[in-house]
Design a protein around this motif. Structure first.
Motif, PDB file in Angstrom:
ATOM      1  N   PHE A  26      23.795  40.181  38.931  1.00 52.47           N
ATOM      2  CA  PHE A  26      23.947  39.375  40.144  1.00 52.47           C
ATOM      3  C   PHE A  26      22.781  39.603  41.104  1.00 52.47           C
ATOM      4  O   PHE A  26      22.158  38.650  41.576  1.00 52.47           O
ATOM      5  CB  PHE A  26      25.281  39.701  40.826  1.00 52.47           C
ATOM      6  N   LEU A  27      22.487  40.872  41.400  1.00 57.60           N
ATOM      7  CA  LEU A  27      21.414  41.161  42.356  1.00 57.60           C
ATOM      8  C   LEU A  27      20.040  40.792  41.811  1.00 57.60           C
ATOM      9  O   LEU A  27      19.155  40.403  42.569  1.00 57.60           O
ATOM     10  CB  LEU A  27      21.453  42.637  42.754  1.00 57.60           C
ATOM     11  N   SER A  28      19.866  40.894  40.503  1.00 52.72           N
ATOM     12  CA  SER A  28      18.568  40.573  39.909  1.00 52.72           C
ATOM     13  C   SER A  28      18.286  39.081  39.895  1.00 52.72           C
ATOM     14  O   SER A  28      17.123  38.671  39.842  1.00 52.72           O
ATOM     15  CB  SER A  28      18.495  41.104  38.477  1.00 52.72           C
ATOM     16  N   THR A  38       5.085  43.421  51.812  1.00 51.34           N
ATOM     17  CA  THR A  38       4.073  43.718  50.799  1.00 51.34           C
ATOM     18  C   THR A  38       3.559  45.133  50.987  1.00 51.34           C
ATOM     19  O   THR A  38       3.827  45.780  51.977  1.00 51.34           O
ATOM     20  CB  THR A  38       2.899  42.732  50.891  1.00 51.34           C
ATOM     21  N   GLY A  39       2.807  45.575  50.018  1.00 49.35           N
ATOM     22  CA  GLY A  39       2.192  46.886  50.118  1.00 49.35           C
ATOM     23  C   GLY A  39       2.827  47.902  49.203  1.00 49.35           C
ATOM     24  O   GLY A  39       3.775  47.617  48.468  1.00 49.35           O
ATOM     25  N   LEU A  44       7.176  50.673  45.844  1.00 46.30           N
ATOM     26  CA  LEU A  44       7.964  51.864  45.517  1.00 46.30           C
ATOM     27  C   LEU A  44       9.449  51.635  45.769  1.00 46.30           C
ATOM     28  O   LEU A  44      10.289  52.091  45.012  1.00 46.30           O
ATOM     29  CB  LEU A  44       7.455  53.066  46.317  1.00 46.30           C
ATOM     30  N   ARG A  45       9.754  50.931  46.829  1.00 49.95           N
ATOM     31  CA  ARG A  45      11.151  50.658  47.134  1.00 49.95           C
ATOM     32  C   ARG A  45      11.768  49.762  46.060  1.00 49.95           C
ATOM     33  O   ARG A  45      12.880  49.993  45.617  1.00 49.95           O
ATOM     34  CB  ARG A  45      11.249  50.013  48.514  1.00 49.95           C
ATOM     35  N   ASP A  46      11.035  48.747  45.621  1.00 50.69           N
ATOM     36  CA  ASP A  46      11.530  47.844  44.583  1.00 50.69           C
ATOM     37  C   ASP A  46      11.727  48.582  43.262  1.00 50.69           C
ATOM     38  O   ASP A  46      12.771  48.466  42.625  1.00 50.69           O
ATOM     39  CB  ASP A  46      10.542  46.683  44.392  1.00 50.69           C
ATOM     40  N   LYS A  47      10.750  49.352  42.857  1.00 48.94           N
ATOM     41  CA  LYS A  47      10.847  50.073  41.582  1.00 48.94           C
ATOM     42  C   LYS A  47      11.912  51.165  41.672  1.00 48.94           C
ATOM     43  O   LYS A  47      12.607  51.439  40.701  1.00 48.94           O
ATOM     44  CB  LYS A  47       9.505  50.682  41.171  1.00 48.94           C
ATOM     45  N   GLY A  48      12.041  51.773  42.831  1.00 51.55           N
ATOM     46  CA  GLY A  48      13.093  52.777  43.030  1.00 51.55           C
ATOM     47  C   GLY A  48      14.479  52.176  42.907  1.00 51.55           C
ATOM     48  O   GLY A  48      15.391  52.785  42.338  1.00 51.55           O
ATOM     49  N   ALA A  49      14.648  50.956  43.413  1.00 51.03           N
ATOM     50  CA  ALA A  49      15.938  50.270  43.294  1.00 51.03           C
ATOM     51  C   ALA A  49      16.229  49.958  41.829  1.00 51.03           C
ATOM     52  O   ALA A  49      17.370  50.112  41.367  1.00 51.03           O
ATOM     53  CB  ALA A  49      15.935  48.993  44.132  1.00 51.03           C
ATOM     54  N   ASP A 114       8.829  46.400  36.430  1.00 50.13           N
ATOM     55  CA  ASP A 114      10.280  46.474  36.628  1.00 50.13           C
ATOM     56  C   ASP A 114      10.966  46.979  35.360  1.00 50.13           C
ATOM     57  O   ASP A 114      11.909  47.773  35.426  1.00 50.13           O
ATOM     58  CB  ASP A 114      10.850  45.106  37.007  1.00 50.13           C
ATOM     59  N   ILE A 115      10.499  46.536  34.205  1.00 53.69           N
ATOM     60  CA  ILE A 115      11.072  46.994  32.935  1.00 53.69           C
ATOM     61  C   ILE A 115      10.784  48.481  32.741  1.00 53.69           C
ATOM     62  O   ILE A 115      11.651  49.236  32.279  1.00 53.69           O
ATOM     63  CB  ILE A 115      10.522  46.163  31.756  1.00 53.69           C
ATOM     64  N   VAL A 116       9.591  48.924  33.120  1.00 58.37           N
ATOM     65  CA  VAL A 116       9.246  50.352  33.040  1.00 58.37           C
ATOM     66  C   VAL A 116      10.177  51.155  33.949  1.00 58.37           C
ATOM     67  O   VAL A 116      10.717  52.195  33.541  1.00 58.37           O
ATOM     68  CB  VAL A 116       7.768  50.588  33.411  1.00 58.37           C
ATOM     69  N   ALA A 117      10.384  50.666  35.175  1.00 55.97           N
ATOM     70  CA  ALA A 117      11.287  51.351  36.105  1.00 55.97           C
ATOM     71  C   ALA A 117      12.720  51.365  35.568  1.00 55.97           C
ATOM     72  O   ALA A 117      13.435  52.369  35.721  1.00 55.97           O
ATOM     73  CB  ALA A 117      11.242  50.681  37.478  1.00 55.97           C
ATOM     74  N   ASP A 118      13.129  50.279  34.926  1.00 51.59           N
ATOM     75  CA  ASP A 118      14.462  50.226  34.319  1.00 51.59           C
ATOM     76  C   ASP A 118      14.608  51.307  33.249  1.00 51.59           C
ATOM     77  O   ASP A 118      15.626  52.001  33.182  1.00 51.59           O
ATOM     78  CB  ASP A 118      14.718  48.859  33.685  1.00 51.59           C
ATOM     79  N   GLY A 119      13.588  51.449  32.424  1.00 48.67           N
ATOM     80  CA  GLY A 119      13.619  52.458  31.357  1.00 48.67           C
ATOM     81  C   GLY A 119      13.645  53.874  31.914  1.00 48.67           C
ATOM     82  O   GLY A 119      14.398  54.729  31.425  1.00 48.67           O
ATOM     83  N   ILE A 120      12.844  54.127  32.935  1.00 47.32           N
ATOM     84  CA  ILE A 120      12.840  55.458  33.566  1.00 47.32           C
ATOM     85  C   ILE A 120      14.205  55.755  34.174  1.00 47.32           C
ATOM     86  O   ILE A 120      14.746  56.857  34.024  1.00 47.32           O
ATOM     87  CB  ILE A 120      11.716  55.555  34.615  1.00 47.32           C
ATOM     88  N   GLY A 121      14.779  54.766  34.843  1.00 48.12           N
ATOM     89  CA  GLY A 121      16.110  54.939  35.418  1.00 48.12           C
ATOM     90  C   GLY A 121      17.161  55.198  34.351  1.00 48.12           C
ATOM     91  O   GLY A 121      18.028  56.058  34.515  1.00 48.12           O
ATOM     92  N   ALA A 122      17.080  54.462  33.252  1.00 49.92           N
ATOM     93  CA  ALA A 122      18.049  54.655  32.157  1.00 49.92           C
ATOM     94  C   ALA A 122      17.960  56.073  31.609  1.00 49.92           C
ATOM     95  O   ALA A 122      18.985  56.716  31.361  1.00 49.92           O
ATOM     96  CB  ALA A 122      17.807  53.632  31.049  1.00 49.92           C
ATOM     97  N   ILE A 123      16.745  56.573  31.436  1.00 52.85           N
ATOM     98  CA  ILE A 123      16.571  57.958  30.943  1.00 52.85           C
ATOM     99  C   ILE A 123      17.187  58.950  31.915  1.00 52.85           C
ATOM    100  O   ILE A 123      17.873  59.895  31.504  1.00 52.85           O
ATOM    101  CB  ILE A 123      15.079  58.251  30.705  1.00 52.85           C
TER     102      ILE A 123
END
Length: 146
Positions: A26-28, A38-39, A44-49, A114-123
């Motif tokens: 839903f959020l995605s 921007t910036g 970092l905030r986006d990838k952290g989420a 975003d996919i990289v951040a998803d994978g890091i979060g999953a780990i």
């Protein structure tokens, strides 16, 4: 009858997985707002989420899939559940990739990071789930001995 800690964690995983998955989808797929900053901080905030959301998914899905181990040492639990960990990681990457592919149809953009951040979060979620589940199994074994 006393419910084991392991059973409670598994039940929470089964209940939480579809909920977390639905929230992620839903959020995605919400259209991006006009107030996107921007910036580096925004990046970092986006990838952290992304990492946090997929850590939750990895944790709940891992907890939903585990099975009890008779003598739960850290290495025995890891050996018993290693394919489950890979499966959870794969599901997380597939979901993240599918969302990224579909996002341009909803006014969003495809971002490989975003996919990289998803994978890091999953780990991170799988690792946390492994720790919680192993401690729960060991606790249940100690309770039964008393």
């Amino acid at each position: 009858m006393i419910v084991s800690t392991f059973t409670s964690i598994r039940t929470i995983g089964i209940a939480g997985t579809p909920l977390v998955s639905a929230v992620i989808v839903f959020l995605s797929l919400l259209p991006s707002s006009k107030l996107v900053s921007t910036g580096l901080f925004s990046l970092l905030r986006d990838k952290g989420a992304h990492a946090l959301a997929y850590a939750a998914l990895g944790f709940f899905l891992y907890c939903a899939m585990v099975t009890n181990v008779a003598k739960p040492t850290w290495s025995r639990v890891f050996r018993t559940h290693n394919w489950r960990m890979l499966f959870v990681f794969g599901v997380s990457i597939i979901l993240g990739s599918a969302i990224e592919i579909v996002q341009p149809h909803y006014g969003r953009s495809f971002e490989f990071l975003d996919i990289v951040a998803d994978g890091i979060g999953a780990i991170m979620g799988i690792a946390f789930g492994f720790i919680v589940v192993t401690i729960a199994m060991r606790r249940d074994v100690r309770r039964r001995k008393l």
